[in-house]
Design a protein around this motif. Structure first.
Motif, PDB file in Angstrom:
ATOM      1  N   SER A   1       7.337 -15.823  26.345  1.00 57.66           N
ATOM      2  CA  SER A   1       7.470 -14.374  26.298  1.00 57.66           C
ATOM      3  C   SER A   1       6.408 -13.731  25.415  1.00 57.66           C
ATOM      4  N   GLU A   2       6.157 -14.296  24.267  1.00 61.04           N
ATOM      5  CA  GLU A   2       5.205 -13.710  23.326  1.00 61.04           C
ATOM      6  C   GLU A   2       3.761 -14.006  23.699  1.00 61.04           C
ATOM      7  N   SER A   3       3.474 -15.221  24.160  1.00 64.97           N
ATOM      8  CA  SER A   3       2.092 -15.589  24.488  1.00 64.97           C
ATOM      9  C   SER A   3       1.633 -14.972  25.805  1.00 64.97           C
TER      10      SER A   3
ATOM     11  N   LYS B   1      11.515 -15.763  27.769  1.00 65.18           N
ATOM     12  CA  LYS B   1      11.913 -15.913  26.364  1.00 65.18           C
ATOM     13  C   LYS B   1      12.503 -17.297  26.120  1.00 65.18           C
TER      14      LYS B   1
END
Length: 116
Positions: free
Chosen positions: A80-82, A75
């Protein structure tokens, strides 16, 4: 476990680009990165050399701490999102070079599968 370069990094005898430090876990950028984000996550207070040396009853909380650190680092470093990959190499044929349990966090680009 014998003395390793990671032991010296934990004791701050060798400099490292530390990105996370908790009571039981230390994480720092790999000196030979294989992705834009490549962090090593290591236990500070144990002598586990390889994954086969893990005793779940004894090391369960330490492993949870390593995964908690990985999620925070991912994060903080924006992957974190990808998406990111966590890798534990265990033994010579798996590519383990330092015999101190460690987890690689890789991200920041599309990671291929199979890995190698």
């Amino acid at each position: 476990m014998g003395e390793t370069i990671f032991s010296k990094i934990i004791r701050k005898e060798i400099p490292a680009d530390i990105v996370y430090e908790g009571d039981t876990v230390l994480a720092f950028r790999d000196i030979n990165p294989q992705a834009p984000v490549h962090v090593l996550i290591i236990p500070k207070i144990t002598d586990i050399e390889t994954a086969k040396d893990i005793n779940p009853a004894e090391h369960g909380q330490l492993l949870a701490d390593m995964f908690e650190a990985a999620n925070k680092i991912a994060k903080d470093l924006g992957v974190s999102e990808s998406g990111y990959r966590l890798v534990i190499n265990s033994g010579r044929d798996a590519g383990q070079e330092v015999y101190h349990l460690h987890m690689h966090l890789l991200g920041g680009r599309k990671l291929n599968w199979p890995p190698g």
